[in-house]
Design a protein around this motif. Structure first.
Motif, PDB file in Angstrom:
ATOM      1  N   LEU A 179       9.363 121.520  73.670  1.00 38.04           N
ATOM      2  CA  LEU A 179      10.561 121.980  72.970  1.00 38.04           C
ATOM      3  C   LEU A 179      10.554 123.481  72.727  1.00 38.04           C
ATOM      4  O   LEU A 179      11.527 124.020  72.205  1.00 38.04           O
ATOM      5  CB  LEU A 179      10.659 121.272  71.610  1.00 38.04           C
ATOM      6  N   VAL A 184      12.809 125.303  76.527  1.00 38.50           N
ATOM      7  CA  VAL A 184      14.173 125.025  76.063  1.00 38.50           C
ATOM      8  C   VAL A 184      14.717 126.255  75.336  1.00 38.50           C
ATOM      9  O   VAL A 184      14.139 126.682  74.330  1.00 38.50           O
ATOM     10  CB  VAL A 184      14.199 123.803  75.113  1.00 38.50           C
ATOM     11  N   ALA A 195      18.382 118.948  72.973  1.00 41.85           N
ATOM     12  CA  ALA A 195      17.145 118.371  73.489  1.00 41.85           C
ATOM     13  C   ALA A 195      16.545 117.402  72.481  1.00 41.85           C
ATOM     14  O   ALA A 195      16.074 116.319  72.851  1.00 41.85           O
ATOM     15  CB  ALA A 195      16.149 119.476  73.824  1.00 41.85           C
ATOM     16  N   ARG A 196      16.577 117.761  71.214  1.00 34.73           N
ATOM     17  CA  ARG A 196      16.061 116.853  70.172  1.00 34.73           C
ATOM     18  C   ARG A 196      16.877 115.567  70.142  1.00 34.73           C
ATOM     19  O   ARG A 196      16.323 114.468  70.023  1.00 34.73           O
ATOM     20  CB  ARG A 196      16.107 117.529  68.805  1.00 34.73           C
ATOM     21  N   PRO A 224       9.913 119.530  80.440  1.00 39.71           N
ATOM     22  CA  PRO A 224      10.875 120.100  79.488  1.00 39.71           C
ATOM     23  C   PRO A 224      11.495 119.029  78.599  1.00 39.71           C
ATOM     24  O   PRO A 224      11.881 117.952  79.078  1.00 39.71           O
ATOM     25  CB  PRO A 224      11.934 120.739  80.401  1.00 39.71           C
ATOM     26  N   ALA A 225      11.603 119.320  77.324  1.00 38.80           N
ATOM     27  CA  ALA A 225      12.227 118.363  76.404  1.00 38.80           C
ATOM     28  C   ALA A 225      13.703 118.172  76.717  1.00 38.80           C
ATOM     29  O   ALA A 225      14.287 117.138  76.361  1.00 38.80           O
ATOM     30  CB  ALA A 225      12.055 118.837  74.968  1.00 38.80           C
ATOM     31  N   SER A 226      14.301 119.135  77.392  1.00 38.80           N
ATOM     32  CA  SER A 226      15.712 119.034  77.753  1.00 38.80           C
ATOM     33  C   SER A 226      15.954 118.120  78.950  1.00 38.80           C
ATOM     34  O   SER A 226      17.105 117.869  79.309  1.00 38.80           O
ATOM     35  CB  SER A 226      16.272 120.428  78.072  1.00 38.80           C
ATOM     36  N   ARG A 227      14.859 117.616  79.552  1.00 38.78           N
ATOM     37  CA  ARG A 227      14.983 116.711  80.698  1.00 38.78           C
ATOM     38  C   ARG A 227      14.218 115.418  80.420  1.00 38.78           C
ATOM     39  O   ARG A 227      13.216 115.116  81.071  1.00 38.78           O
ATOM     40  CB  ARG A 227      14.452 117.392  81.973  1.00 38.78           C
ATOM     41  N   ALA A 259      19.863 125.346  73.160  1.00 40.98           N
ATOM     42  CA  ALA A 259      19.799 123.990  73.718  1.00 40.98           C
ATOM     43  C   ALA A 259      18.798 123.105  72.987  1.00 40.98           C
ATOM     44  O   ALA A 259      18.638 121.930  73.344  1.00 40.98           O
ATOM     45  CB  ALA A 259      19.441 124.062  75.200  1.00 40.98           C
ATOM     46  N   LYS A 260      18.142 123.633  71.984  1.00 42.17           N
ATOM     47  CA  LYS A 260      17.088 122.862  71.314  1.00 42.17           C
ATOM     48  C   LYS A 260      17.653 121.659  70.557  1.00 42.17           C
ATOM     49  O   LYS A 260      17.057 120.569  70.576  1.00 42.17           O
ATOM     50  CB  LYS A 260      16.290 123.772  70.376  1.00 42.17           C
TER      51      LYS A 260
END
Length: 278
Positions: free
Chosen positions: A40, A44, A52-53, A18-21, A48-49
């Protein structure tokens, strides 16, 4: 048409994270997977995008040092409001020296793919009937390096058929193998096995992918990677057969082995098997 790329030069496994992690990226890159996809899109939620970016933009240590073709960012679909920010992040990372490409989901719009920067490597993820129908043309877009199959979304697009039904999706998979060859691309990447703890399901999916001509699979957990690699590698019997064929063929003239004719296509298959075994 030129010969396809050597199997040993291609990733066999693409592991999602996950891009959030972003703290998981380094671990994923050390998992044994040939390539990592930072997600992404589905991983996500919309609210939360942006965060995350921002986190990815600061994750230079986790993203740095990747070889070409081993690190990808799954953007949101190009027709969504998130895509522009995703592409801006990719441009920023690449300008900073990160070797990262774009996995483009819901690929189906050739003109949209053609608007991407020409130096941005693309994995085109085929997830709809429209995308499958355009697959050989999508593969001809210069930036596209490989086609991949989003089997779960594709099954949903076809009215909600069971994505685990190999027979129902065999036409789509075979079409992607055909389209990749028509576009002079490497063999495509098969979709995920969503049941992380179901070894039988993973083995069946791996066998189906190999049988139809896929040379890689998408993975959602590190424990799937080893099984994918083993299933896509030549068996000991295949390797032994290939060694005997190469030895018998010598300089490449047609010969007989075990009562069967060994000509150039048979020799090329044997050589590819040995290359994959290495």
């Amino acid at each position: 048409m030129t010969d396809t790329a050597s199997p040993q030069a291609l990733p066999r496994s693409y592991l999602f994270v996950p891009a959030s992690r972003p703290e998981r990226i380094a671990k994923a890159r050390q998992s044994g997977a040939d390539a990592v996809i930072v997600d992404l899109e589905d991983a996500v939620p919309a609210d939360a995008k942006a965060a995350a970016r921002a986190a990815l933009a600061q994750a230079a240590d986790a993203l740095g040092g990747a070889a070409d073709g081993t690190l990808w960012l799954r953007t949101n679909a190009l027709d969504t409001p998130h895509a522009a920010d995703d592409l801006a992040l990719l441009a920023r990372l690449r300008a900073g020296g990160v070797r990262i490409g774009a996995m483009v989901p819901k690929a189906g719009d050739i003109m949209a793919l053609q608007t991407l920067p020409p130096d941005l490597p693309v994995l085109a993820l085929i997830e709809t009937a429209l995308g499958l129908g355009q697959a050989h043309r999508l593969g001809a877009v210069p930036a596209v390096q490989r086609l991949a199959f989003g089997s779960i979304d594709y099954a949903l697009d076809l009215g909600g058929i069971d994505p685990a039904d190999h027979e129902a999706l065999r036409h789509a998979r075979s079409t992607l193998v055909w389209a990749s060859r028509c576009a002079d691309l490497p063999p495509p990447v098969d979709g995920v096995t969503p049941a992380i703890d179901d070894e039988a399901a993973l083995a069946a999916d791996n066998a189906e992918a190999r049988r139809l001509g896929f040379a890689a699979r998408l993975c959602i957990h590190p424990r799937q990677v080893g099984a994918v690699h083993a299933a896509l590698a030549p068996t000991p019997q295949e390797k032994a057969w290939a060694e005997r064929v190469v030895a018998a063929a010598g300089d490449g003239g047609a010969v007989q082995l075990d009562g069967r004719m060994i000509d150039r296509p048979v020799l090329l298959r044997a050589q590819r098997l040995l290359a994959a075994a290495r």
